[in-house]
Design an enzyme around this catalytic site. Structure first.
Site: not given
Length: 318
Positions: A126, A178
């Site tokens: 990764s 949000k």
């Protein structure tokens, strides 16, 4: 008698003047010597007693969001004329995307000036693979786990548990997205779509880095980038690494690229001891039982807190 007094006064004044002159001359010589010393230090501040040599940067363990210590070390080594190349020693499952990107870019800048060769230990996966791709050559061992090209974002949801114990949380937000993701309520379909878009964009950036560093078409990289890890032997056949070998093999390759002898001196840069603060220990003592109850890995929570991991991660998790 008056004449004698005047002669004595003149002699005293003359002696004082001579003494002051000697003092001024001494001060001038001292100041000049200090100036020469400072100038010498300034000119040779990057000189190394090792002479022409190699640098080694170790990236072991999880990569945090703040990698400024290592990026500054790379910048300093890039300017040091006595450092001829970099051995990037990776043994990492990955970590924060932001930290991986910052290290990748720093290694890429260094590689444009001086040769970089990577040696991988047990893992270079990764973000650990992300930082390797700008190198001239990548060495791994047959059993090394590498690749795992992808991005992960997790969002724990404890709302069911809170309902069972009778705890409710009021959340005021300025817009419907949000508060997404939230620990205290399920992820909404709109929030899932939004976050998937973020992950997809970060994934595209990762693919672009690998394609540029390994000189591969992006479509080929994407075909290999379903998140799976590869052994060093598999990665060699797929073109993700260049050679099978250990650190000595990688160092010999780097020395040859730098026109240095194989026994060239090597200087480790960018090291810092890892110490857990009192806050981390208290988190472990107070929050450990609750975190375990929720199904979290306490060691991982502590490690992420200590390393400053925040946001999406590029990490291989068995």
């Amino acid at each position: 008698m008056v004449r004698m007094t005047e002669d004595v006064d003149a002699a005293v004044v003359s002696a004082l003047y001579r003494r002051r002159l000697r003092l001024w001359r001494g001060a001038s010589v001292a100041a000049f010597s200090v100036a020469l010393l400072v100038a010498g230090v300034s000119v040779h501040r990057h000189a190394s007693p090792l002479g022409p040599h190699l640098a080694r940067l170790k990236v072991h363990g999880t990569i945090g969001s703040d990698v400024s210590l290592m990026t500054r070390a790379l910048k300093t080594a890039e300017k040091d004329s006595s450092i001829k190349g970099l051995l990037l020693d990776i043994d990492s499952p990955g970590g924060a995307v932001t930290g991986g990107e910052a290290l990748h870019d720093a290694v890429e800048r260094f590689a444009k000036m001086k040769p970089v060769v990577v040696t991988m230990g047990g893992m270079g996966a990764s973000a650990g693979y992300m930082i390797a791709v700008p190198a001239r050559r990548i060495f791994a061992q047959r059993s090394t786990l590498t690749g795992s090209i992808g991005v992960l974002m997790q969002s724990p949801d404890v709302s069911n548990l809170l309902d069972k114990v009778g705890v409710s949380v009021d959340e005021l937000v300025s817009g419907p997205l949000k508060g997404q993701p939230s620990l205290v309520k399920p992820l909404s379909p709109e929030g899932r779509t939004m976050l998937q878009g973020v992950v997809n964009n970060l994934f595209e950036q990762f693919v672009t880095m690998v394609a540029a560093g390994r000189h591969m078409p992006e479509e080929k990289v994407k075909a290999l980038a379903d998140g799976r890890p590869y052994t060093g032997q598999q990665a060699l056949a797929l073109g993700l690494i260049d050679n099978l070998g250990d650190e000595d093999d990688a160092k010999a390759s780097l020395a040859k690229l730098c026109a240095l002898p194989t026994d060239a001196k090597i200087e480790t840069i960018g090291e810092k001891s890892k110490q857990f603060s009192l806050r981390h220990r208290l988190l472990g003592m107070i929050g450990g039982s609750f975190a375990t109850l929720l199904g979290f890995d306490v060691e991982e929570l502590l490690q992420n807190e200590a390393l400053g991991i925040d946001g999406p991660v590029a990490i291989w998790k068995p």
